[in-house]
Motif scaffolding. Sequence first.
Motif, PDB file in Angstrom:
ATOM      1  N   ALA A 196       0.833  -1.213   0.000  1.00 43.01           N
ATOM      2  CA  ALA A 196       0.000   0.000   0.000  1.00 43.01           C
ATOM      3  C   ALA A 196       0.864   1.257   0.000  1.00 43.01           C
ATOM      4  O   ALA A 196       1.625   1.497   0.926  1.00 43.01           O
ATOM      5  CB  ALA A 196      -0.928  -0.013   1.210  1.00 43.01           C
ATOM      6  N   ASN A 197       0.692   2.073  -1.046  1.00 41.54           N
ATOM      7  CA  ASN A 197       1.607   3.203  -1.251  1.00 41.54           C
ATOM      8  C   ASN A 197       0.927   4.304  -2.059  1.00 41.54           C
ATOM      9  O   ASN A 197       1.517   4.868  -2.972  1.00 41.54           O
ATOM     10  CB  ASN A 197       2.867   2.690  -1.973  1.00 41.54           C
ATOM     11  CG  ASN A 197       3.994   3.704  -2.025  1.00 41.54           C
ATOM     12  OD1 ASN A 197       4.135   4.530  -1.127  1.00 41.54           O
ATOM     13  ND2 ASN A 197       4.799   3.655  -3.075  1.00 41.54           N
ATOM     14  N   SER A 198      -0.325   4.592  -1.727  1.00 46.25           N
ATOM     15  CA  SER A 198      -1.013   5.675  -2.449  1.00 46.25           C
ATOM     16  C   SER A 198      -1.979   6.409  -1.529  1.00 46.25           C
ATOM     17  O   SER A 198      -3.194   6.348  -1.699  1.00 46.25           O
ATOM     18  CB  SER A 198      -1.743   5.127  -3.686  1.00 46.25           C
ATOM     19  OG  SER A 198      -2.412   3.905  -3.431  1.00 46.25           O
ATOM     20  N   PRO A 199      -1.433   7.146  -0.548  1.00 45.45           N
ATOM     21  CA  PRO A 199      -2.273   7.818   0.442  1.00 45.45           C
ATOM     22  C   PRO A 199      -2.604   9.272   0.122  1.00 45.45           C
ATOM     23  O   PRO A 199      -3.261   9.934   0.937  1.00 45.45           O
ATOM     24  CB  PRO A 199      -1.408   7.753   1.702  1.00 45.45           C
ATOM     25  CG  PRO A 199      -0.005   7.900   1.178  1.00 45.45           C
ATOM     26  CD  PRO A 199      -0.003   7.192  -0.165  1.00 45.45           C
ATOM     27  N   PHE A 200      -2.136   9.771  -1.042  1.00 47.24           N
ATOM     28  CA  PHE A 200      -2.335  11.190  -1.358  1.00 47.24           C
ATOM     29  C   PHE A 200      -3.109  11.370  -2.659  1.00 47.24           C
ATOM     30  O   PHE A 200      -2.927  10.626  -3.619  1.00 47.24           O
ATOM     31  CB  PHE A 200      -0.980  11.903  -1.508  1.00 47.24           C
ATOM     32  CG  PHE A 200      -0.095  11.802  -0.305  1.00 47.24           C
ATOM     33  CD1 PHE A 200      -0.404  12.481   0.864  1.00 47.24           C
ATOM     34  CD2 PHE A 200       1.057  11.022  -0.333  1.00 47.24           C
ATOM     35  CE1 PHE A 200       0.412  12.388   1.982  1.00 47.24           C
ATOM     36  CE2 PHE A 200       1.883  10.922   0.772  1.00 47.24           C
ATOM     37  CZ  PHE A 200       1.561  11.609   1.937  1.00 47.24           C
ATOM     38  N   ARG A 223       3.992   5.387   6.392  1.00 48.51           N
ATOM     39  CA  ARG A 223       5.292   6.047   6.601  1.00 48.51           C
ATOM     40  C   ARG A 223       5.307   7.415   5.918  1.00 48.51           C
ATOM     41  O   ARG A 223       5.789   8.402   6.474  1.00 48.51           O
ATOM     42  CB  ARG A 223       6.424   5.178   6.066  1.00 48.51           C
ATOM     43  CG  ARG A 223       6.666   3.931   6.886  1.00 48.51           C
ATOM     44  CD  ARG A 223       7.982   3.266   6.558  1.00 48.51           C
ATOM     45  NE  ARG A 223       8.084   1.987   7.253  1.00 48.51           N
ATOM     46  CZ  ARG A 223       8.399   1.836   8.527  1.00 48.51           C
ATOM     47  NH1 ARG A 223       8.670   2.902   9.264  1.00 48.51           N
ATOM     48  NH2 ARG A 223       8.460   0.629   9.073  1.00 48.51           N
ATOM     49  N   LYS A 224       4.779   7.467   4.687  1.00 46.58           N
ATOM     50  CA  LYS A 224       4.751   8.749   3.970  1.00 46.58           C
ATOM     51  C   LYS A 224       3.805   9.729   4.643  1.00 46.58           C
ATOM     52  O   LYS A 224       4.100  10.929   4.726  1.00 46.58           O
ATOM     53  CB  LYS A 224       4.362   8.522   2.503  1.00 46.58           C
ATOM     54  CG  LYS A 224       5.449   7.837   1.689  1.00 46.58           C
ATOM     55  CD  LYS A 224       5.039   7.690   0.234  1.00 46.58           C
ATOM     56  CE  LYS A 224       6.179   7.123  -0.591  1.00 46.58           C
ATOM     57  NZ  LYS A 224       6.557   5.745  -0.205  1.00 46.58           N
ATOM     58  N   LEU A 225       2.677   9.245   5.140  1.00 52.72           N
ATOM     59  CA  LEU A 225       1.756  10.132   5.855  1.00 52.72           C
ATOM     60  C   LEU A 225       2.413  10.698   7.115  1.00 52.72           C
ATOM     61  O   LEU A 225       2.199  11.865   7.461  1.00 52.72           O
ATOM     62  CB  LEU A 225       0.476   9.375   6.215  1.00 52.72           C
ATOM     63  CG  LEU A 225      -0.519   9.161   5.077  1.00 52.72           C
ATOM     64  CD1 LEU A 225      -1.567   8.130   5.480  1.00 52.72           C
ATOM     65  CD2 LEU A 225      -1.180  10.472   4.674  1.00 52.72           C
ATOM     66  N   GLY A 226       3.193   9.875   7.784  1.00 50.74           N
ATOM     67  CA  GLY A 226       3.906  10.361   8.963  1.00 50.74           C
ATOM     68  C   GLY A 226       4.856  11.496   8.630  1.00 50.74           C
ATOM     69  O   GLY A 226       4.939  12.492   9.360  1.00 50.74           O
ATOM     70  N   LYS A 227       5.578  11.358   7.518  1.00 54.51           N
ATOM     71  CA  LYS A 227       6.486  12.425   7.099  1.00 54.51           C
ATOM     72  C   LYS A 227       5.699  13.664   6.655  1.00 54.51           C
ATOM     73  O   LYS A 227       6.095  14.804   6.934  1.00 54.51           O
ATOM     74  CB  LYS A 227       7.389  11.927   5.963  1.00 54.51           C
ATOM     75  CG  LYS A 227       8.391  10.875   6.399  1.00 54.51           C
ATOM     76  CD  LYS A 227       9.280  10.433   5.249  1.00 54.51           C
ATOM     77  CE  LYS A 227      10.287   9.394   5.718  1.00 54.51           C
ATOM     78  NZ  LYS A 227      11.180   8.940   4.630  1.00 54.51           N
ATOM     79  N   TYR A 228       4.597  13.435   5.964  1.00 56.53           N
ATOM     80  CA  TYR A 228       3.771  14.546   5.479  1.00 56.53           C
ATOM     81  C   TYR A 228       3.279  15.404   6.641  1.00 56.53           C
ATOM     82  O   TYR A 228       3.336  16.644   6.590  1.00 56.53           O
ATOM     83  CB  TYR A 228       2.601  13.975   4.682  1.00 56.53           C
ATOM     84  CG  TYR A 228       1.584  14.986   4.208  1.00 56.53           C
ATOM     85  CD1 TYR A 228       1.842  15.803   3.120  1.00 56.53           C
ATOM     86  CD2 TYR A 228       0.351  15.108   4.851  1.00 56.53           C
ATOM     87  CE1 TYR A 228       0.895  16.719   2.674  1.00 56.53           C
ATOM     88  CE2 TYR A 228      -0.600  16.019   4.418  1.00 56.53           C
ATOM     89  CZ  TYR A 228      -0.313  16.827   3.329  1.00 56.53           C
ATOM     90  OH  TYR A 228      -1.253  17.730   2.900  1.00 56.53           O
ATOM     91  N   HIS A 229       2.801  14.749   7.687  1.00 58.42           N
ATOM     92  CA  HIS A 229       2.276  15.484   8.843  1.00 58.42           C
ATOM     93  C   HIS A 229       3.378  15.918   9.806  1.00 58.42           C
ATOM     94  O   HIS A 229       3.118  16.707  10.724  1.00 58.42           O
ATOM     95  CB  HIS A 229       1.245  14.632   9.582  1.00 58.42           C
ATOM     96  CG  HIS A 229      -0.024  14.446   8.823  1.00 58.42           C
ATOM     97  ND1 HIS A 229      -0.933  15.455   8.619  1.00 58.42           N
ATOM     98  CD2 HIS A 229      -0.527  13.354   8.183  1.00 58.42           C
ATOM     99  CE1 HIS A 229      -1.958  15.009   7.910  1.00 58.42           C
ATOM    100  NE2 HIS A 229      -1.744  13.743   7.635  1.00 58.42           N
ATOM    101  N   ASN A 235       5.895  19.017   6.962  1.00 62.06           N
ATOM    102  CA  ASN A 235       4.986  20.115   7.303  1.00 62.06           C
ATOM    103  C   ASN A 235       3.882  20.275   6.252  1.00 62.06           C
ATOM    104  O   ASN A 235       3.562  21.379   5.810  1.00 62.06           O
ATOM    105  CB  ASN A 235       5.768  21.423   7.476  1.00 62.06           C
ATOM    106  CG  ASN A 235       4.963  22.481   8.197  1.00 62.06           C
ATOM    107  OD1 ASN A 235       4.069  22.166   8.988  1.00 62.06           O
ATOM    108  ND2 ASN A 235       5.270  23.742   7.918  1.00 62.06           N
ATOM    109  N   LYS A 236       3.323  19.141   5.826  1.00 64.20           N
ATOM    110  CA  LYS A 236       2.227  19.068   4.845  1.00 64.20           C
ATOM    111  C   LYS A 236       2.615  19.637   3.474  1.00 64.20           C
ATOM    112  O   LYS A 236       1.756  20.074   2.710  1.00 64.20           O
ATOM    113  CB  LYS A 236       0.968  19.759   5.375  1.00 64.20           C
ATOM    114  CG  LYS A 236       0.391  19.084   6.604  1.00 64.20           C
ATOM    115  CD  LYS A 236      -0.962  19.687   6.987  1.00 64.20           C
ATOM    116  CE  LYS A 236      -1.532  18.956   8.198  1.00 64.20           C
ATOM    117  NZ  LYS A 236      -2.842  19.502   8.603  1.00 64.20           N
TER     118      LYS A 236
END
Length: 452
Positions: free
Chosen positions: A208-212, A430-436, A440-441
């Motif tokens: 799973a790698n498409s959260p955006f 993992r990517k969502l964690g970095k994004y938030h 910094n979004k």
Amino acid sequence: MANNKQIPIENKQQLIDYIAAGCKPRSAWKVGTEHEKFGFHRANHQPLHYHEPGGIKDILNGLAAQFDWQPEYEGEHVVALKRDGCSITLEPGGQLELSGAPLADVHQTCSETGQHLKEVKAVAEPMGSAFLGMGFHPQATREDIEFMPKGRYAIMSEYMPKVGSLGLDMMKRTCTIQANLDFDSEADMVKKFRVSLALQPIATALFANSPFTDGQGNGFVSYRSHIWTDTDADRCGIIPFVFESNMGFERYVDYMLDVPMYFVYREGRYINAAGLSFRDFMRGQLSVLPGELPTMKDWEDHLTTAFPEVRLKKFLEMRGADGGPWRRICALPALWIGLLYDQTQLDLASDWVSDWTTAEHEHLRNHVPRLGLDTPFRGATVRELALQMLAQARAGLEQRAIRSPCGKDESIYLEPLQIIADTDVTPAERKLGKYHGVWNKNIEQLFDTYAF
């Protein structure tokens, strides 16, 4: 002697025989690996168009010139490259796809993938272009991405909005990794089909790698997988008949005969047959080609226009994984080879999933895109299923004992997936964690961090 692909189809048995001809002895089994990736301009992270400087045409021509790929054209446009049993093709939105050669083991397929990515980078980098492996484009809108100059995509793009709301997103904004595996008989095909179809949602969760979407979180871990639930119900999904007692080559042919057509290819051009019936075509009653019978090439083309989670041609295609980095491109064939090419593990997996109900298959298919490894199942979660799946795949690969020059067997390629299952954190999370957090979004940072 007539080209076999031009033989007219006069009865259903010919269609069955076409697929059955894919049966191979175990000693001849191979694996083919395919992966897609998004191109973008490094300066502004915008998608690559076809004609612009540093765009898709320039990259294809650069690969042909520098690395001895043979170009293929549709009209005046270069749309594909071929070399040594591999092909580089274009998905509808310009996603660049490597369709790898049938190879003996995962060591070879990982080497092939690495060589391809190095060549693409060598051509793209001086042009200011780069590529990204994800399941759904993290930033670009539909309008930001142009269709590639291929006739079949024009037909599909006109038809898609008539049968679902997300088909154009599937065409323009998704990327996948796919592994293609062999079978030695009809019974072997059926067992492998059932196991891989049942476990495909587990692979979806691991990859799973498409959260955006449009630069923001979309509430899914695999939005790419969700896209297929509203693309075209006639040609997507779990296809429950695979688990029924009459499953076999003929049953799949019957399914494909009921999948509406997209096109017929004649004399270098695509003829719009969207929504028409291949059964009518076999009776010489296709309205766009009255009196003409289909050829084996038409059947071969038609088989590519269904999109179930596992697809049958002369081999089985595993279609559940989001696009991702080099190491996960190597992990997908390792996962499925370990499960399906070792008879002990295949039998164990077949017993494992044998009592799963249609409702449970649908539950996994519908909830994994949003919940990933946390999807509940029989008092546990998909994470527990993933750990079991990985343990069996590892055992199968260790039993194969095919070693690299460094002395490692193919199970080394499962390590990225083992980390995901052990930590219970998908690549999307993992990517969502970095994004938030550290980003910094700011989604722009994703491109520089994760470009190939």
